[in-house]
Scaffold this motif. Structure first.
Motif, PDB file in Angstrom:
ATOM      1  N   GLY A   1       0.799  -1.224   0.000  1.00 24.48           N
ATOM      2  CA  GLY A   1       0.000   0.000   0.000  1.00 24.48           C
ATOM      3  C   GLY A   1       0.827   1.266   0.000  1.00 24.48           C
ATOM      4  O   GLY A   1       0.520   2.223  -0.721  1.00 24.48           O
ATOM      5  N   PHE A   2       1.880   1.297   0.804  1.00 24.61           N
ATOM      6  CA  PHE A   2       2.738   2.485   0.838  1.00 24.61           C
ATOM      7  C   PHE A   2       3.393   2.698  -0.520  1.00 24.61           C
ATOM      8  O   PHE A   2       3.406   3.827  -1.040  1.00 24.61           O
ATOM      9  CB  PHE A   2       3.804   2.330   1.923  1.00 24.61           C
ATOM     10  CG  PHE A   2       4.732   3.512   2.037  1.00 24.61           C
ATOM     11  CD1 PHE A   2       4.491   4.512   2.964  1.00 24.61           C
ATOM     12  CD2 PHE A   2       5.847   3.641   1.211  1.00 24.61           C
ATOM     13  CE1 PHE A   2       5.349   5.616   3.076  1.00 24.61           C
ATOM     14  CE2 PHE A   2       6.700   4.732   1.308  1.00 24.61           C
ATOM     15  CZ  PHE A   2       6.437   5.716   2.242  1.00 24.61           C
ATOM     16  N   TYR A   3       3.947   1.640  -1.092  1.00 23.93           N
ATOM     17  CA  TYR A   3       4.614   1.781  -2.391  1.00 23.93           C
ATOM     18  C   TYR A   3       3.627   2.177  -3.481  1.00 23.93           C
ATOM     19  O   TYR A   3       3.992   2.915  -4.411  1.00 23.93           O
ATOM     20  CB  TYR A   3       5.344   0.495  -2.757  1.00 23.93           C
ATOM     21  CG  TYR A   3       6.763   0.463  -2.222  1.00 23.93           C
ATOM     22  CD1 TYR A   3       7.717   1.373  -2.668  1.00 23.93           C
ATOM     23  CD2 TYR A   3       7.154  -0.452  -1.254  1.00 23.93           C
ATOM     24  CE1 TYR A   3       9.010   1.370  -2.185  1.00 23.93           C
ATOM     25  CE2 TYR A   3       8.456  -0.466  -0.758  1.00 23.93           C
ATOM     26  CZ  TYR A   3       9.375   0.456  -1.232  1.00 23.93           C
ATOM     27  OH  TYR A   3      10.663   0.450  -0.739  1.00 23.93           O
ATOM     28  N   HIS A   4       2.380   1.712  -3.403  1.00 23.20           N
ATOM     29  CA  HIS A   4       1.375   2.114  -4.395  1.00 23.20           C
ATOM     30  C   HIS A   4       1.195   3.632  -4.358  1.00 23.20           C
ATOM     31  O   HIS A   4       1.228   4.300  -5.402  1.00 23.20           O
ATOM     32  CB  HIS A   4       0.049   1.410  -4.090  1.00 23.20           C
ATOM     33  CG  HIS A   4      -0.932   1.498  -5.212  1.00 23.20           C
ATOM     34  ND1 HIS A   4      -2.041   0.697  -5.313  1.00 23.20           N
ATOM     35  CD2 HIS A   4      -0.988   2.314  -6.306  1.00 23.20           C
ATOM     36  CE1 HIS A   4      -2.722   0.999  -6.400  1.00 23.20           C
ATOM     37  NE2 HIS A   4      -2.103   1.985  -7.023  1.00 23.20           N
ATOM     38  N   ARG A   5       1.041   4.181  -3.158  1.00 21.67           N
ATOM     39  CA  ARG A   5       0.895   5.631  -3.015  1.00 21.67           C
ATOM     40  C   ARG A   5       2.162   6.362  -3.436  1.00 21.67           C
ATOM     41  O   ARG A   5       2.107   7.423  -4.076  1.00 21.67           O
ATOM     42  CB  ARG A   5       0.547   5.974  -1.576  1.00 21.67           C
ATOM     43  CG  ARG A   5      -0.791   5.437  -1.100  1.00 21.67           C
ATOM     44  CD  ARG A   5      -0.940   5.603   0.412  1.00 21.67           C
ATOM     45  NE  ARG A   5      -0.868   7.004   0.803  1.00 21.67           N
ATOM     46  CZ  ARG A   5      -0.350   7.432   1.937  1.00 21.67           C
ATOM     47  NH1 ARG A   5       0.184   6.576   2.799  1.00 21.67           N
ATOM     48  NH2 ARG A   5      -0.338   8.717   2.226  1.00 21.67           N
ATOM     49  N   LEU A   6       3.311   5.804  -3.109  1.00 26.52           N
ATOM     50  CA  LEU A   6       4.578   6.445  -3.459  1.00 26.52           C
ATOM     51  C   LEU A   6       4.789   6.473  -4.966  1.00 26.52           C
ATOM     52  O   LEU A   6       5.135   7.516  -5.539  1.00 26.52           O
ATOM     53  CB  LEU A   6       5.730   5.708  -2.781  1.00 26.52           C
ATOM     54  CG  LEU A   6       7.144   6.219  -3.081  1.00 26.52           C
ATOM     55  CD1 LEU A   6       7.302   7.683  -2.678  1.00 26.52           C
ATOM     56  CD2 LEU A   6       8.182   5.356  -2.375  1.00 26.52           C
ATOM     57  N   PHE A   7       4.591   5.344  -5.625  1.00 26.74           N
ATOM     58  CA  PHE A   7       4.782   5.282  -7.083  1.00 26.74           C
ATOM     59  C   PHE A   7       3.845   6.246  -7.803  1.00 26.74           C
ATOM     60  O   PHE A   7       4.192   6.791  -8.849  1.00 26.74           O
ATOM     61  CB  PHE A   7       4.539   3.862  -7.590  1.00 26.74           C
ATOM     62  CG  PHE A   7       5.585   2.857  -7.166  1.00 26.74           C
ATOM     63  CD1 PHE A   7       6.852   3.251  -6.786  1.00 26.74           C
ATOM     64  CD2 PHE A   7       5.296   1.491  -7.162  1.00 26.74           C
ATOM     65  CE1 PHE A   7       7.820   2.321  -6.404  1.00 26.74           C
ATOM     66  CE2 PHE A   7       6.253   0.559  -6.793  1.00 26.74           C
ATOM     67  CZ  PHE A   7       7.513   0.967  -6.411  1.00 26.74           C
ATOM     68  N   ALA A   8       2.657   6.472  -7.244  1.00 21.80           N
ATOM     69  CA  ALA A   8       1.667   7.329  -7.901  1.00 21.80           C
ATOM     70  C   ALA A   8       1.970   8.812  -7.746  1.00 21.80           C
ATOM     71  O   ALA A   8       1.439   9.637  -8.503  1.00 21.80           O
ATOM     72  CB  ALA A   8       0.274   7.026  -7.344  1.00 21.80           C
ATOM     73  N   THR A   9       2.821   9.171  -6.798  1.00 24.21           N
ATOM     74  CA  THR A   9       3.035  10.592  -6.502  1.00 24.21           C
ATOM     75  C   THR A   9       4.484  11.044  -6.588  1.00 24.21           C
ATOM     76  O   THR A   9       4.752  12.249  -6.558  1.00 24.21           O
ATOM     77  CB  THR A   9       2.529  10.910  -5.071  1.00 24.21           C
ATOM     78  OG1 THR A   9       3.163  10.025  -4.135  1.00 24.21           O
ATOM     79  CG2 THR A   9       1.021  10.730  -4.970  1.00 24.21           C
ATOM     80  N   ILE A  10       5.421  10.122  -6.721  1.00 25.29           N
ATOM     81  CA  ILE A  10       6.832  10.475  -6.583  1.00 25.29           C
ATOM     82  C   ILE A  10       7.371  11.312  -7.741  1.00 25.29           C
ATOM     83  O   ILE A  10       8.281  12.123  -7.558  1.00 25.29           O
ATOM     84  CB  ILE A  10       7.696   9.201  -6.411  1.00 25.29           C
ATOM     85  CG1 ILE A  10       9.117   9.580  -5.971  1.00 25.29           C
ATOM     86  CG2 ILE A  10       7.694   8.354  -7.670  1.00 25.29           C
ATOM     87  CD1 ILE A  10       9.985   8.386  -5.608  1.00 25.29           C
ATOM     88  N   ALA A  11       6.815  11.138  -8.946  1.00 19.28           N
ATOM     89  CA  ALA A  11       7.400  11.787 -10.128  1.00 19.28           C
ATOM     90  C   ALA A  11       7.528  13.296  -9.957  1.00 19.28           C
ATOM     91  O   ALA A  11       8.535  13.895 -10.355  1.00 19.28           O
ATOM     92  CB  ALA A  11       6.568  11.464 -11.367  1.00 19.28           C
ATOM     93  N   SER A  12       6.528  13.925  -9.374  1.00 17.43           N
ATOM     94  CA  SER A  12       6.560  15.386  -9.235  1.00 17.43           C
ATOM     95  C   SER A  12       7.474  15.846  -8.105  1.00 17.43           C
ATOM     96  O   SER A  12       7.612  17.056  -7.881  1.00 17.43           O
ATOM     97  CB  SER A  12       5.139  15.918  -9.001  1.00 17.43           C
ATOM     98  OG  SER A  12       4.581  15.345  -7.848  1.00 17.43           O
TER      99      SER A  12
END
Length: 286
Positions: free
Chosen positions: A218-229
């Protein structure tokens, strides 16, 4: 009046721990950390009488070991990367895999000045170690837990560092920040995996730092979705993962960001425990 020598006290502790699933070196660890001794100094003091107050403390500490409490929490410190860090029940105990993650980061990244985020810093061991090994790096420590950040603050003071500390759930309070390097040891254990875990971990280490939903991803899902910016154009992510997540975490990444590239890495025991990710889509964008 106590007439126990350090040697006799250790022998007593060995008898108490016999047959238990407890590291037999824990009593020696407690004594060495209490006094700042190495193995040689402990041996030198073996025939000396242990002071009465220390004997009382040692007996209580062994009883805490028998109740599954990790020695690092009992003594309040833990070794990591050749240094000693403060730890308590608000943060995880440093593990060998995390040192391997730090090794990997230092080996493959530039020694030039970088802006770095230790995401979910806990006791601060990753970010502080990187700052000490690469003084030219600008390191920020963030965590959702205010209690963990208090431990990180004390460890910064221990090493005379003045790094930025931010309380944040992922990037909530880091909205306009971009980093060359993000390193994380996040919660990645599935709630269904408790049967495989040591009693000491379940009883004493903070759940917030251990467990994530979505089978631990779950943490990595949220991280992958937001990290680019929150990465610069050449920005990279390094993270610690579960030993059984090699396939699942790669599939998750490519569902969330099809352009990103990922390299899994195994630890010295041959288990997948780390990832390196780069080329996120829209990196450096707004």
């Amino acid at each position: 009046m106590n007439n126990q020598t350090y040697f006799a006290a250790q022998r007593w502790a060995k008898e108490q721990l016999s047959g238990q699933n407890i590291d037999p070196g824990s009593p020696q660890f407690l004594l060495k950390e209490r006094h700042g001794w190495d193995d040689t100094h402990l041996l030198v003091h073996n025939r000396e009488l242990m002071p009465n107050d220390e004997w009382q403390w040692f007996q209580e500490a062994v009883n805490r070991l028998l109740n599954d409490e990790p020695a690092q929490y009992i003594i309040g410190s833990a070794p990591f990367y050749g240094r000693t860090f403060m730890v308590n029940h608000d943060v995880l105990i440093p593990e060998a895999e995390t040192a391997e993650l730090v090794d990997w980061v230092l080996k493959v990244t530039s020694s030039a000045p970088l802006k770095v985020l230790d995401l979910g810093t806990g006791s601060g061991i990753i970010g502080i170690t990187l700052a000490l090994e690469r003084p030219q790096w600008d390191v920020t420590l963030s965590d959702v837990s205010s209690a963990a950040l208090m431990v990180a603050q004390k460890n910064m003071q221990r090493f005379k560092l003045n790094l930025k500390l931010v309380q944040s759930d992922l990037f909530t309070n880091l909205i306009n920040e971009k980093y060359d390097l993000i390193v994380t040891n996040p919660p990645y254990i599935s709630h269904d995996a408790t049967a495989l875990m040591d009693r000491s971990v379940l009883k004493y280490e903070p759940e917030l730092a251990l467990f994530a939903d979505e089978n631990g991803l779950g943490f990595y899902h949220r991280l992958f979705a937001t990290i680019a910016s929150h990465l610069t154009l050449q920005g990279q992510l390094f993270g610690e993962t579960g030993f059984d997540q090699e396939q699942a975490i790669q599939e998750l990444l490519h569902r969330v960001d099809s352009t990103a590239r990922i390299e899994p890495r195994h630890d010295v025991a041959g288990k997948m425990r780390m990832i390196h990710v780069w080329d996120f889509s829209n990196v450096g964008g707004n």
